[in-house]
Design a protein around this motif. Structure first.
Motif, short mmCIF file in Angstrom:
data_model
loop_
_atom_site.label_atom_id
_atom_site.label_comp_id
_atom_site.label_asym_id
_atom_site.label_seq_id
_atom_site.Cartn_x
_atom_site.Cartn_y
_atom_site.Cartn_z
N SER A 181 43.28 42.99 53.02
CA SER A 181 44.04 43.93 52.23
C SER A 181 44.89 44.72 53.04
N ARG A 225 39.35 46.16 45.70
CA ARG A 225 38.86 47.17 46.25
C ARG A 225 37.46 47.18 46.14
N ARG A 226 36.91 47.16 44.56
CA ARG A 226 35.89 47.22 44.26
C ARG A 226 34.77 45.95 44.64
N HIS A 228 37.49 53.37 39.25
CA HIS A 228 38.11 52.18 38.91
C HIS A 228 39.19 52.51 38.15
N SER A 237 44.65 45.03 42.71
CA SER A 237 44.40 45.73 43.88
C SER A 237 43.07 46.39 43.79
N ASP A 238 42.79 47.26 42.49
CA ASP A 238 41.74 47.86 42.43
C ASP A 238 40.43 46.83 42.47
N HIS A 278 38.50 44.27 53.82
CA HIS A 278 39.21 45.63 54.24
C HIS A 278 40.34 45.10 55.35
#
Length: 225
Positions: free
Chosen positions: A211, A161-162, A152, A157-158, A208
């Motif tokens: 995003s 994703r996490r 990370h 945005s990260d 997913h």
């Protein structure tokens, strides 16, 4: 069918219903009820497991549940809210790793798990397929959890994703639990693992896709905000 078995089946069914209600449509104003339903489902499942266990293994099972519940309570009350996703990711990875070890133990010592065929050596084809499924999904859950924890860079945005990786690790861990529960013929764990696996995998797919839509260009060539 004996009364003991009937009581255990009722407990499994009740816990499955509570887990299902906790995973119903997301509404922020009743999120506390969802948490209470999930907690009650876990408690009913634990009571059913203790009630249906062999008297020889009862002290070990009760002691393990007490230690795990105490450790979870201490961690939940002592960890900052910002660290809870990381803590949940660690737990999902630990579940996957434990399912991998359990599958390997079942393969190396099938006689202890009652997996030996009537004639011949080794394990049955059905048991071997379940062992492979539990080992594969458990290893994947552990790998995804490791990636979510260490890979990370920070930023919104990260963080999204996490969150997606956390849901994926939880879904894979639930699938691994389900495969092992089928191997051990434990209906309660089949229901709990199936619900957790399905919910985690569907949530990861939705995150997913969500995003991905944010980066889709409009007709004029300008990306969506």
């Amino acid at each position: 069918m004996s009364g003991d078995v009937d009581a255990v089946i009722v407990g499994w069914a009740l816990s499955a219903l509570l887990f299902f209600l906790s995973l119903w449509k997301y509404e922020p104003e009743i999120s506390h009820r969802r948490r209470h339903a999930a907690s009650a489902g876990a408690l009913v499942l634990a009571v059913a497991a203790i009630y249906g266990a062999d008297i020889v293994n009862l002290p070990e099972i009760a002691g393990t549940l007490a230690i795990g519940a105490s450790l979870g309570l201490v961690l939940a009350r002592g960890v900052r809210p910002q660290m809870l996703p990381t803590l949940l990711t660690v737990f999902c990875g630990a579940i996957g790793l434990s399912m991998l070890c359990a599958a390997l133990a079942a393969y190396l010592n099938p006689n202890a798990f009652g997996l030996m065929p009537v004639r011949g050596d080794g394990v049955t084809c059905w048991a071997l397929s379940l062992i492979c499924a539990a080992a594969a999904t458990g290893a994947l859950a552990w790998a995804v959890a490791v990636v979510a924890i260490f890979a990370h860079r920070g930023g919104p945005s990260d963080q999204a994703r996490r969150t997606m990786l956390l849901a994926l690790a939880g879904g894979l861990a639930g699938c691994s639990v389900t495969a092992l529960a089928f191997l051990l013929e434990h209906a309660g764990l089949v229901v709990a693992g199936g619900l957790a696996g399905t919910a985690g995998l569907l949530l990861s797919v939705r995150l997913h896709r969500g995003s991905g839509r944010k980066g889709l260009p409009r007709r004029g060539g300008v990306p969506n905000p």
